[in-house]
Motif scaffolding. Structure first.
Motif, mmCIF file in Angstrom:
data_model
loop_
_atom_site.group_PDB
_atom_site.id
_atom_site.type_symbol
_atom_site.label_atom_id
_atom_site.label_comp_id
_atom_site.label_asym_id
_atom_site.label_seq_id
_atom_site.Cartn_x
_atom_site.Cartn_y
_atom_site.Cartn_z
ATOM 1 N N UNK A 104 -26.108 91.736 -48.208
ATOM 2 C CA UNK A 104 -26.047 91.238 -46.826
ATOM 3 C C UNK A 104 -24.778 90.437 -46.539
ATOM 4 N N UNK A 105 -24.010 90.089 -47.572
ATOM 5 C CA UNK A 105 -22.844 89.227 -47.400
ATOM 6 C C UNK A 105 -21.563 90.058 -47.284
ATOM 7 N N UNK A 106 -20.610 89.567 -46.494
ATOM 8 C CA UNK A 106 -19.318 90.228 -46.319
ATOM 9 C C UNK A 106 -18.257 89.436 -47.089
ATOM 10 N N UNK A 107 -17.656 90.071 -48.051
ATOM 11 C CA UNK A 107 -16.626 89.415 -48.864
ATOM 12 C C UNK A 107 -15.400 89.102 -48.014
ATOM 13 N N UNK A 108 -14.928 87.872 -48.127
ATOM 14 C CA UNK A 108 -13.729 87.447 -47.406
ATOM 15 C C UNK A 108 -12.546 87.467 -48.371
ATOM 16 N N UNK A 109 -11.586 88.330 -48.091
ATOM 17 C CA UNK A 109 -10.427 88.486 -48.965
ATOM 18 C C UNK A 109 -9.271 87.567 -48.593
ATOM 19 N N UNK A 110 -9.334 87.002 -47.404
ATOM 20 C CA UNK A 110 -8.239 86.159 -46.923
ATOM 21 C C UNK A 110 -8.754 85.096 -45.979
ATOM 22 N N UNK A 127 -11.192 85.802 -56.049
ATOM 23 C CA UNK A 127 -12.146 84.731 -56.332
ATOM 24 C C UNK A 127 -13.384 85.185 -57.105
ATOM 25 N N UNK A 128 -13.908 86.398 -56.900
ATOM 26 C CA UNK A 128 -15.052 86.804 -57.721
ATOM 27 C C UNK A 128 -14.734 86.775 -59.220
ATOM 28 N N UNK A 129 -13.528 87.149 -59.578
ATOM 29 C CA UNK A 129 -13.138 87.101 -60.984
ATOM 30 C C UNK A 129 -12.826 85.665 -61.422
ATOM 31 N N UNK A 130 -12.176 84.912 -60.550
ATOM 32 C CA UNK A 130 -11.764 83.556 -60.898
ATOM 33 C C UNK A 130 -12.928 82.576 -60.909
ATOM 34 N N UNK A 131 -13.798 82.673 -59.912
ATOM 35 C CA UNK A 131 -14.850 81.679 -59.735
ATOM 36 C C UNK A 131 -16.271 82.224 -59.892
ATOM 37 N N UNK A 132 -16.408 83.492 -60.199
ATOM 38 C CA UNK A 132 -17.727 84.038 -60.487
ATOM 39 C C UNK A 132 -18.498 84.553 -59.295
ATOM 40 N N UNK A 133 -17.926 84.451 -58.105
ATOM 41 C CA UNK A 133 -18.573 84.967 -56.887
ATOM 42 C C UNK A 133 -17.537 84.928 -55.773
ATOM 43 N N UNK A 134 -17.721 85.728 -54.741
ATOM 44 C CA UNK A 134 -16.770 85.713 -53.625
ATOM 45 C C UNK A 134 -17.084 84.611 -52.622
ATOM 46 N N UNK A 135 -16.130 84.342 -51.754
ATOM 47 C CA UNK A 135 -16.412 83.629 -50.518
ATOM 48 C C UNK A 135 -16.856 84.681 -49.514
ATOM 49 N N UNK A 136 -17.879 84.380 -48.723
ATOM 50 C CA UNK A 136 -18.451 85.405 -47.861
ATOM 51 C C UNK A 136 -18.763 84.855 -46.472
ATOM 52 N N UNK A 137 -18.908 85.786 -45.542
ATOM 53 C CA UNK A 137 -19.528 85.518 -44.253
ATOM 54 C C UNK A 137 -20.885 86.188 -44.257
ATOM 55 N N UNK A 138 -21.888 85.532 -43.682
ATOM 56 C CA UNK A 138 -23.232 86.103 -43.692
ATOM 57 C C UNK A 138 -23.974 85.677 -42.431
ATOM 58 N N UNK A 139 -24.753 86.576 -41.907
ATOM 59 C CA UNK A 139 -25.607 86.313 -40.747
ATOM 60 C C UNK A 139 -26.784 85.464 -41.208
ATOM 61 N N UNK A 140 -26.969 84.334 -40.570
ATOM 62 C CA UNK A 140 -27.972 83.396 -41.075
ATOM 63 C C UNK A 140 -29.380 83.977 -41.064
#
Length: 361
Positions: free
Chosen positions: A64-70, A89-102
């Protein structure tokens, strides 16, 4: 072990999932009549993703989450101010930063726990610690008694007030309100894999994709007291998408939230067999976009504390010792305001690396 959780938001249900995975008998009580999903959209960071993964929800969350690349930022004239690549970030920190509909996130969590196990229409009236158990009374006349009660009832927590009081709110020094809404992504001229922000010292507006062809915009303006004030501030930003985006957003869908800063954090979360979690424990400003992220971290930390110890008092002490100092640090970070504001902070993606990941133990 019988556990009652007061609050059926992100924190309450994620804590329920974690504790239920240990075999505990968990019940969730929510004051709203239906699933609560205010706020429209969320930017969740890698620390939130790691916690959600730790609760066993990786597949559901990634779906359900959209990966934010920038993360990119522009001025009112459309000139680029910064760009931060977060694709690794998924490789560096173990998960992406994402946008998600609440609503999608709330629904995912409710389904993972069991929608029929959430008891709606249960608003907290009072709470009692009885040494080896706790009792919560609701305004509908019902009561619940368990080995542990968790107050996950939000920023204006009734349980926190009953336990510790003393938490006062003051108008935020940066912005009085935040406005936000969901629109069709195709109607907004932004990068579909980025958080795109437009900034001046007086105000800002950002957009993130949140899935299913939708985008979430959110912003604040210093001194704006009404939606009309907010919209008028951006009327001359004709080299950006903002005037058109605000123009096509139905006014009735725009959410207005007053911003109040906390004055005096709870000095103690746990009182006997009652503890706090999420916004009830650490109410914070949204400028670091860490409120929800810290809530998921709380839920995993509570679950892990009980996985390590079957002694309730020992587990609660370990949970609070791990989380209260860390969460209070993030509260202080959130009070610095936003990019180009009066404290001259960096863009939020840069701050995340420097102020959040750099302090992860």
């Amino acid at each position: 072990m019988r556990v009652g959780i007061c609050g059926g938001g992100l924190g309450g249900v994620s804590a329920a999932i974690g504790l239920a995975s240990l075999g505990f008998e968990v019940e969730v009580f929510e004051k709203s009549p239906t699933l609560r999903a205010t706020g429209a959209g969320l930017n969740l960071w890698p620390n939130a993703g790691r916690a959600i993964y730790g609760l066993g929800l990786r597949e559901h969350y990634d779906a359900i989450a959209v990966k934010l690349d920038r993360y990119v930022g522009f001025g009112a004239d459309g000139e680029q101010l910064f760009s931060k690549d977060t694709s690794n970030w998924p490789q560096t920190y173990g998960a992406p930063s994402v946008g998600v509909y609440r609503l999608a996130l709330s629904t995912m969590l409710a389904e993972a726990f069991g929608k029929d196990r959430i008891k709606y229409g249960h608003e907290v009236l009072s709470i009692e610690d009885k040494g080896d158990r706790a009792v919560c009374h609701f305004t509908n006349g019902e009561s619940y008694e368990g080995d542990l009660i968790i107050g996950a009832d939000g920023i204006y927590s009734v349980i926190r007030e009953k336990l510790v009081g003393g938490v006062q709110f003051r108008p935020n020094e940066h912005h009085a309100f935040r406005w936000r809404a969901v629109v069709d992504l195709k109607d907004v001229d932004v990068d579909p894999a980025a958080q795109t922000g437009f900034y001046t010292s007086g105000g800002w507006l950002s957009v993130i994709p949140i899935g299913n062809g939708k985008a979430y915009w959110f912003g604040s303006v210093s001194g704006a007291k009404t939606l009309d004030d907010f919209i008028a501030f951006f009327s001359g930003w004709t080299k950006t998408h903002i005037p058109r985006t605000l123009g096509i957003t139905p006014r009735e869908t725009i959410v207005e939230s007053p911003l109040f800063d906390v004055d005096g954090l709870p000095f103690k979360w746990t009182h006997g067999r009652i503890t706090l979690l999420g916004d009830a424990a650490h109410p914070m400003m949204p400028d670091m976009a860490q409120g929800a992220s810290q809530t998921f971290i709380d839920a995993l930390a509570l679950r892990n504390a009980f996985a390590r110890s079957s002694d309730v008092d020992e587990a609660l002490a370990a949970y609070e010792a791990e989380r209260r100092p860390a969460a209070n640090y993030v509260v202080k970070c959130s009070q610095k305001g936003s990019f180009l504001g009066r404290h001259n902070v960096s863009p939020v993606a840069i701050r995340y690396e420097e102020e959040i990941e750099a302090h992860v133990a």
